[in-house]
Design a protein around this motif. Structure first.
Motif, PDB file in Angstrom:
ATOM      1  N   PRO A   1       0.934  -0.981  -0.041  1.00  0.00           N
ATOM      2  CA  PRO A   1      -0.112  -0.015  -0.254  1.00  0.00           C
ATOM      3  C   PRO A   1       0.913   1.401  -0.206  1.00  0.00           C
ATOM      4  O   PRO A   1       1.548   1.575   1.265  1.00  0.00           O
ATOM      5  CB  PRO A   1      -0.482  -0.321   1.394  1.00  0.00           C
ATOM      6  CG  PRO A   1       0.093  -0.749   2.248  1.00  0.00           C
ATOM      7  CD  PRO A   1       0.882  -2.090   1.188  1.00  0.00           C
ATOM      8  N   ALA A   2       0.566   2.204  -1.216  1.00  0.00           N
ATOM      9  CA  ALA A   2       1.349   3.549  -1.110  1.00  0.00           C
ATOM     10  C   ALA A   2       0.710   4.761  -1.528  1.00  0.00           C
ATOM     11  O   ALA A   2       1.331   5.629  -0.605  1.00  0.00           O
ATOM     12  CB  ALA A   2       2.074   2.998  -2.375  1.00  0.00           C
TER      13      ALA A   2
ATOM     14  N   ARG B   1       8.103   6.249  -0.585  1.00  0.00           N
ATOM     15  CA  ARG B   1       9.385   4.716  -1.518  1.00  0.00           C
ATOM     16  C   ARG B   1      10.315   4.722  -2.036  1.00  0.00           C
ATOM     17  O   ARG B   1      11.134   3.930  -1.679  1.00  0.00           O
ATOM     18  CB  ARG B   1       8.117   4.518  -2.624  1.00  0.00           C
ATOM     19  CG  ARG B   1       6.581   4.231  -2.082  1.00  0.00           C
ATOM     20  CD  ARG B   1       6.499   2.784  -1.037  1.00  0.00           C
ATOM     21  NE  ARG B   1       5.914   2.873   0.175  1.00  0.00           N
ATOM     22  CZ  ARG B   1       5.092   2.125   1.085  1.00  0.00           C
ATOM     23  NH1 ARG B   1       5.912   0.743   0.384  1.00  0.00           N
ATOM     24  NH2 ARG B   1       4.483   2.492   2.198  1.00  0.00           N
ATOM     25  N   SER B   2      10.891   5.890  -2.832  1.00  0.00           N
ATOM     26  CA  SER B   2      12.668   5.851  -2.870  1.00  0.00           C
ATOM     27  C   SER B   2      12.877   6.422  -1.868  1.00  0.00           C
ATOM     28  O   SER B   2      14.381   5.370  -1.833  1.00  0.00           O
ATOM     29  CB  SER B   2      12.003   7.426  -3.813  1.00  0.00           C
ATOM     30  OG  SER B   2      11.689   7.297  -4.700  1.00  0.00           O
ATOM     31  N   GLN B   3      13.154   6.926  -0.784  1.00  0.00           N
ATOM     32  CA  GLN B   3      13.939   7.041   0.933  1.00  0.00           C
ATOM     33  C   GLN B   3      13.685   5.561   1.116  1.00  0.00           C
ATOM     34  O   GLN B   3      14.676   4.466   1.460  1.00  0.00           O
ATOM     35  CB  GLN B   3      13.492   7.482   1.427  1.00  0.00           C
ATOM     36  CG  GLN B   3      13.618   9.571   0.687  1.00  0.00           C
ATOM     37  CD  GLN B   3      12.818  10.108   2.034  1.00  0.00           C
ATOM     38  OE1 GLN B   3      11.588   9.875   2.933  1.00  0.00           O
ATOM     39  NE2 GLN B   3      13.464  11.349   1.998  1.00  0.00           N
ATOM     40  N   ARG B   4      12.650   4.946   1.322  1.00  0.00           N
ATOM     41  CA  ARG B   4      12.166   3.775   2.118  1.00  0.00           C
ATOM     42  C   ARG B   4      13.331   2.011   1.465  1.00  0.00           C
ATOM     43  O   ARG B   4      13.643   1.519   2.002  1.00  0.00           O
ATOM     44  CB  ARG B   4      11.232   2.729   2.279  1.00  0.00           C
ATOM     45  CG  ARG B   4      10.057   3.361   3.244  1.00  0.00           C
ATOM     46  CD  ARG B   4       8.991   3.014   3.159  1.00  0.00           C
ATOM     47  NE  ARG B   4       7.618   3.937   4.273  1.00  0.00           N
ATOM     48  CZ  ARG B   4       6.689   3.540   4.700  1.00  0.00           C
ATOM     49  NH1 ARG B   4       6.417   1.997   4.338  1.00  0.00           N
ATOM     50  NH2 ARG B   4       5.991   4.076   5.439  1.00  0.00           N
TER      51      ARG B   4
END
Length: 387
Positions: A58-59, A89-92
């Motif tokens: 889920p985003a 999401r890019s950081q995660r």
């Protein structure tokens, strides 16, 4: 060395309604074959089944058609939240320049949010983003509702962005490619193959000829035209013909749907009121001999139909509206007939004609399927996305 990731992202990916999951899932095996690790990103309300069974994360907050009052307020929310969610999401995932985001089913409201995200990436760590666009800037082909200005502004933002070379723009119909290119002559728009396919299967012998509709029962998909088709078939005493109609709707109590269903109470008709998971959907489509798509021309004068694409890839006969993208495909590939859009009587006349002439119209089925699949397949789409 870590494999590059292909993020298969769709803010509208919630359940099995529509083709959001089928579209992305078709790409996963081809992505692995090209050395990418596929990762699904869906809506925050994605079903537990898709999360548990397929690993959809889920985003995203807003599905593509979510509206919040005025068009300008809707754009601000889609834009800002999409930027924030892609940054998160890019950081995660510690995204790198080798990773690719394929973002499906974005409308005009959210497009500038993708640019803001890419411009926020650290130097040397900006992924590539392939945007697959499916929606016309002119939903009604005769008038403009202002949507075109949002597209024009979004494309101008991409054109002048320092991250422009990290954006790949694709549309899945030639009409959309031409439409977008006219709005942004300095940008390149590639024609995207439709990746989700269904297997072509021969009908079992000694069973009824099955006519069906597939997908959500909506007014712009012409579900209200079907009662006249059934009544004409009954008047013609077409024994050996059955109607298998997918009648699922997000608003099952709507007056539109109640009126249509009242006209479909007949022994020749079987209704399927539930949303279909992928396997059930595939079995249902495979069971049909003729797929009727009684759509209006709103949107579909330029937009594609996933149901039509799957029917063509599976060698089904089809009935579609004149003046649509689907009708133009029939001109090229054959395999069906066209009716006057919105005309219940003409839909009935044309469909009964196809039923009566189905053996002749089915000739060349294998070659038609081969030609369709030569372009519309996941490998060809990934050649554009990952090049």
């Amino acid at each position: 060395m870590t494999r590059p990731r292909l993020f298969l992202a769709d803010p509208s990916l919630i359940g099995h309604s529509g083709h959001c999951f089928d579209y992305l899932a078709a790409l996963a095996p081809a992505a692995r074959a090209r050395g990418f690790e596929p990762i699904y990103l869906g809506n925050r309300n994605v079903t537990p089944e898709l999360r548990a069974r397929h690993g959809v994360l889920p985003a995203f907050t807003h599905w593509c058609d979510a509206r919040y009052g005025s068009a300008e307020r809707t754009r601000r929310l889609h834009e800002s939240d999409l930027t924030r969610e892609l940054v998160d999401r890019s950081q995660r995932f510690a995204v790198t320049a080798n990773d690719v985001f394929l973002i499906n089913t974005l409308r005009h409201w959210a497009l500038r949010g993708v640019v803001d995200w890419l411009e926020s990436c650290a130097p040397g760590a900006c992924p590539r983003a392939a945007l697959v666009l499916h929606f016309t800037a002119f939903p009604n082909p005769a008038t403009s509702d202002g949507t075109v200005e949002f597209y024009r502004q979004a494309f101008a933002r991409i054109a002048r962005s320092p991250a422009r070379d990290r954006v790949r723009l694709l549309a899945d119909s030639d009409a959309l490619v031409e439409e977008y290119a006219a709005l942004a002559p300095s940008l390149r728009f590639d024609l995207a193959p439709i990746p989700h396919l269904r297997e072509a299967e021969d009908a079992p012998p000694a069973r009824a000829f099955r006519v069906g509709t597939v997908g959500e029962a909506r007014e712009n998909k012409g579900f209200h035209l079907l009662p006249r088709l059934v009544s004409r078939a009954a008047e013609a005493d077409m024994r050996g013909v059955e109607f298998h109609l997918h009648s699922f709707a997000h608003d099952p109590d709507s007056a539109f749907l109640r009126r249509a269903l009242a006209g479909l109470r007949h022994p020749m008709v079987r209704l399927y009121p539930d949303e279909m998971p992928a396997a059930a959907y595939q079995r249902f489509l495979a069971s049909l001999d003729l797929v009727v798509l009684p759509y209006t021309l709103d949107n579909y004068h330029a937009q594609t139909s996933g149901v039509f694409a799957e029917a063509m890839g599976a060698g089904k006969l089809v009935v579609v509206p004149r003046g649509s993208w689907m009708a133009r495909q029939l001109d090229e590939f054959g395999g069906g007939a066209t009716f006057n859009p919105g005309d219940a009587e003409d839909l009935a006349r044309v469909t009964l004609g196809v039923i009566a002439d189905h053996e002749r119209l089915s000739a060349g089925r294998a070659e038609r399927v081969r030609r369709w699949r030569a372009f519309h397949n996941p490998e060809r789409l990934l050649q554009l996305v990952c090049a």
